[in-house]
Design a protein around this motif. Structure first.
Motif, mmCIF file in Angstrom:
data_model
loop_
_atom_site.group_PDB
_atom_site.id
_atom_site.type_symbol
_atom_site.label_atom_id
_atom_site.label_comp_id
_atom_site.label_asym_id
_atom_site.label_seq_id
_atom_site.Cartn_x
_atom_site.Cartn_y
_atom_site.Cartn_z
ATOM 1 N N GLN A 79 -18.084 -61.908 -106.339
ATOM 2 C CA GLN A 79 -16.924 -62.408 -105.605
ATOM 3 C C GLN A 79 -16.336 -61.338 -104.671
ATOM 4 N N GLN A 80 -16.631 -60.099 -104.913
ATOM 5 C CA GLN A 80 -16.089 -59.023 -104.085
ATOM 6 C C GLN A 80 -16.950 -58.737 -102.854
ATOM 7 N N LEU A 81 -18.138 -59.279 -102.794
ATOM 8 C CA LEU A 81 -19.042 -59.010 -101.682
ATOM 9 C C LEU A 81 -18.780 -59.994 -100.550
ATOM 10 N N ILE A 82 -18.854 -59.513 -99.312
ATOM 11 C CA ILE A 82 -18.626 -60.337 -98.128
ATOM 12 C C ILE A 82 -19.853 -60.188 -97.225
ATOM 13 N N ALA A 83 -20.293 -61.288 -96.676
ATOM 14 C CA ALA A 83 -21.411 -61.230 -95.730
ATOM 15 C C ALA A 83 -20.972 -60.479 -94.476
ATOM 16 N N GLU A 84 -21.907 -59.810 -93.859
ATOM 17 C CA GLU A 84 -21.580 -58.983 -92.688
ATOM 18 C C GLU A 84 -21.004 -59.806 -91.542
ATOM 19 N N ASP A 85 -21.489 -61.027 -91.356
ATOM 20 C CA ASP A 85 -20.985 -61.835 -90.246
ATOM 21 C C ASP A 85 -19.558 -62.334 -90.479
ATOM 22 N N ARG A 86 -19.044 -62.215 -91.699
ATOM 23 C CA ARG A 86 -17.674 -62.644 -91.990
ATOM 24 C C ARG A 86 -16.678 -61.481 -91.938
ATOM 25 N N LEU A 87 -17.157 -60.289 -91.684
ATOM 26 C CA LEU A 87 -16.275 -59.125 -91.590
ATOM 27 C C LEU A 87 -15.475 -59.199 -90.295
#
Length: 95
Positions: A79-87
């Motif tokens: 849950q703490q990981l974010i895809a690079e395109d959503r940064l």
């Protein structure tokens, strides 16, 4: 005529000797400076190698993990990981 040629030849010989001595002296100074810089370069290379070895030793996972857990840290969850395109994008800085 012979006397003036002799005087000119002697003056040229003295001038050449003076220039040769000066070049020799400057060369010795440059060699000494090069030697000092070479020793400094070797010392700095040794310091860099020691710093790299220390970094490798201190950044071992088996050493860091107990310290991190003692601070209450844990590996990231899904849950703490974010895809690079959503940064969020940072604005580009104009030079």
């Amino acid at each position: 005529m012979r006397r003036s040629a002799t005087v000119i030849a002697v003056a040229l010989a003295i001038g050449s000797a003076t220039v040769l001595y000066w070049v020799s002296y400057e060369t010795k100074l440059l060699e000494a400076r090069a030697h000092v810089l070479e020793r400094r370069h070797e010392r700095l290379e040794a310091e860099i190698a020691a710093a790299r070895a220390e970094l490798a030793y201190l950044s071992r996972p088996e050493r860091i993990e107990p310290l991190a857990r003692a601070l209450g840290l844990a590996p990231p969850t899904a849950q703490q990981l974010i895809a690079e395109d959503r940064l969020p994008r940072r604005p580009k800085v104009q030079p």
